[in-house]
Design an enzyme around this catalytic site. Sequence first.
Site, short mmCIF file in Angstrom:
data_model
loop_
_atom_site.label_atom_id
_atom_site.label_comp_id
_atom_site.label_asym_id
_atom_site.label_seq_id
_atom_site.Cartn_x
_atom_site.Cartn_y
_atom_site.Cartn_z
N ARG A 150 -0.78 6.47 -1.57
CA ARG A 150 -1.06 5.03 -1.51
C ARG A 150 0.10 4.31 -0.82
NH1 ARG A 150 -2.68 0.89 -6.38
NH2 ARG A 150 -0.67 1.48 -7.27
N GLU A 166 -9.48 -5.48 -4.92
CA GLU A 166 -8.77 -5.85 -6.14
C GLU A 166 -8.86 -7.33 -6.49
OE1 GLU A 166 -5.08 -3.28 -6.67
OE2 GLU A 166 -5.17 -3.42 -4.49
N ASP A 217 -5.57 -5.46 -11.27
CA ASP A 217 -5.42 -6.60 -10.37
C ASP A 217 -6.69 -7.44 -10.34
OD1 ASP A 217 -2.76 -6.67 -9.11
OD2 ASP A 217 -3.27 -4.66 -8.44
N ASP A 241 2.21 11.80 10.13
CA ASP A 241 3.08 12.81 10.74
C ASP A 241 3.73 13.69 9.67
OD1 ASP A 241 2.54 11.93 13.28
OD2 ASP A 241 4.40 10.80 13.53
N HIS A 292 3.78 0.89 -6.36
CA HIS A 292 4.34 0.46 -7.63
C HIS A 292 5.26 1.51 -8.24
CE1 HIS A 292 2.20 -3.30 -7.96
NE2 HIS A 292 1.03 -2.70 -7.77
#
Length: 279
Positions: A82, A160, A186, A96, A57
Amino acid sequence: MNAFKQLLQNPARGVDAHPRASHQRVPLGTWVMSASPLVAEAIAHAGFDWAVLDMEHSPLELPGVVQMLQAVAATKLVPIVRLPTNDAVLFKRLLDAGATTLMVPMVEGAVEARRAVAATRYPPLGVRGVAGMSRATRYGTQRLDTQAANAGVALILQLETPQALDALEEIAAVEGVDALFVGPADLSAAMGHGGDARHPAVQKAMAQAAERARAAGIPIGTLAGTPEMATQVRAAGFDFVGLGSDLGLLVHAAQASLHALRTPDATVVHSLNVGTHAY
């Protein structure tokens, strides 16, 4: 050992465990929505234990993640990245790049949980691609040990929706899932309460999720909008708690300062240049 797992080492869990008192310490974090390495570094020095570098977001992309990981590397803050979605290619690129603790939104069941775990593990345990020349291997100056790399990853899955909460135990039972996280905004929207995380039905579902996670023996976290709410969810049994976001903390502090200066008691301002005048 993974730094995030170290943060969660001490709380008692299991069927005989009891919720902690509201004053007991749990790791406190926040969301970094600004996509700014400078702000991430400042948040780290402010004293938070962990912070989510949010690709879901916010405008944050992979090069920005690298810069933010570099910005907090010399601090005690544990960065959690996230992902915007449960995507094996993005997992590979973030790992990586040096991310070691990852959060996946909107996990609904054990199938999705196993897919996320596989993306964080090298074969034969998973599907992570092998690259010897990466930031994770200090640009090839450190020998790639796939077993150590597998063990060094922490995976947090977000629940959520009511359907996700219904599947809490089966998600928690997937080997390689290290923690769960209830997304209150959510969840409240999915429950028909328009994003109102304070709604009694939402609070009840969250408290039950914390109790069930404790019985299942898995750490669980959530997000709180205020210190008062953080105290409540901590007392309900959540093992790690996020307090708002960097932008939220900034805006609320700015609004509070402006409000204090624009109250009726502060409408008259004296200036050395223009004298006393209305604000």
